[in-house]
Design an enzyme around this catalytic site. Structure first.
Site, mmCIF file in Angstrom:
data_model
loop_
_atom_site.group_PDB
_atom_site.id
_atom_site.type_symbol
_atom_site.label_atom_id
_atom_site.label_comp_id
_atom_site.label_asym_id
_atom_site.label_seq_id
_atom_site.Cartn_x
_atom_site.Cartn_y
_atom_site.Cartn_z
ATOM 1 N N ASP A 10 19.357 -31.274 -61.037
ATOM 2 C CA ASP A 10 18.979 -31.844 -62.320
ATOM 3 C C ASP A 10 20.272 -32.345 -62.980
ATOM 4 O O ASP A 10 21.375 -32.000 -62.550
ATOM 5 C CB ASP A 10 18.305 -30.762 -63.166
ATOM 6 C CG ASP A 10 18.057 -31.198 -64.588
ATOM 7 O OD1 ASP A 10 17.392 -32.235 -64.779
ATOM 8 O OD2 ASP A 10 18.534 -30.510 -65.507
ATOM 9 N N ASP A 12 20.810 -33.255 -67.051
ATOM 10 C CA ASP A 12 21.058 -32.697 -68.381
ATOM 11 C C ASP A 12 20.861 -31.183 -68.372
ATOM 12 O O ASP A 12 19.793 -30.697 -67.995
ATOM 13 C CB ASP A 12 20.098 -33.311 -69.400
ATOM 14 C CG ASP A 12 20.281 -34.807 -69.559
ATOM 15 O OD1 ASP A 12 20.854 -35.226 -70.562
ATOM 16 O OD2 ASP A 12 19.836 -35.555 -68.655
ATOM 17 N N ASP A 177 17.943 -26.081 -64.445
ATOM 18 C CA ASP A 177 18.158 -25.177 -65.564
ATOM 19 C C ASP A 177 16.880 -24.886 -66.354
ATOM 20 O O ASP A 177 16.940 -24.187 -67.363
ATOM 21 C CB ASP A 177 19.206 -25.760 -66.519
ATOM 22 C CG ASP A 177 18.698 -27.016 -67.221
ATOM 23 O OD1 ASP A 177 18.339 -27.982 -66.523
ATOM 24 O OD2 ASP A 177 18.650 -27.027 -68.467
#
Length: 226
Positions: A10, A12, A177
């Protein structure tokens, strides 16, 4: 012999901390629309589903109306165009790489491990972030939120990486995250390691039961490529 031939990330909250400059750009756009600003912790909770949805949530909160009403309003559609310029100006001004990101990406490449990014951020913004932080040359493939008809948690982006880079799913790993990343990996049938920092809509990432929790990316080199 390494454990994985492909590691997908991922963007961001995983590779780059972007919330502060996204906040600035969102508040720029809200100000132009005559609406009050939102707070940093609110923006962090809205990150994950792409810029359009984040901006819709911000407009709904600032205006005190339902988000469905915002999505169909002329004011919001005009603001989407304005946000392009606001975010482009802000991009790279208050974001930074998380610890060990650059060295881990380089180490993976030196060991012959392919590296990819699967993000819900739109391509034009993804390109800006990667350029500002000199990351594009450290990854082999990028799938953005508008690259394919579906975005995370749909597995299409992960499957596109596997197909494009010629890696079977049993030799691939996803790093994220958020609960969105965990669901994406589960839907694609690949293992998921999740970082304890980043943006997970205000919830602890452990509650999403990833295969492993990481405090930073160093175990990728120390263990996943041992």
């Amino acid at each position: 012999m390494t454990d994985y031939d492909l590691v997908m990330f991922d963007l961001d909250g995983t590779l780059v901390a972007t919330a502060a400059e996204i906040l600035d750009a969102v508040n720029d756009t809200l100000w132009h629309a005559g609406l009050p600003p939102v707070a940093h912790e609110q923006v962090e909770r809205w990150i994950g589903h792409g810029t359009r949805e984040l901006l819709a949530q911000a407009f709904a909160f600032a205006a005190g109306v339902a988000v469905d009403r915002v999505r169909t309003s002329e004011l919001f559609h005009g603001a989407l165009a304005a946000f392009d310029g606001d975010y482009e100006r802000r991009c790279g001004t208050r974001s930074w790489l998380y610890p060990h990101v650059r060295e881990v990406l380089k180490d993976l490449g030196r060991r012959g491990v392919r590296r990819a990014i699967v993000t819900n951020k739109e391509q034009r913004f993804t390109v800006s972030v990667l350029r500002r932080h000199a990351l594009r040359g450290l990854v082999d493939h990028v799938v953005c939120g508008d690259t394919l008809p579906a975005k995370k948690p749909d597995p299409a982006g992960v499957l596109d990486c596997l197909r494009s880079l010629g890696v079977p799913r049993e030799r691939a790993l996803f790093i994220g995250d958020s609960s969105i990343d965990v669901a994406t990996a589960r839907n694609a049938g690949v293992p998921i390691w999740a970082l304890t920092y980043g943006y997970n809509m205000g919830a602890p990432i452990a509650a999403s039961a990833p295969d492993r929790l990481l405090d930073d990316l160093r175990p990728l080199v120390e263990e996943a490529t041992a």
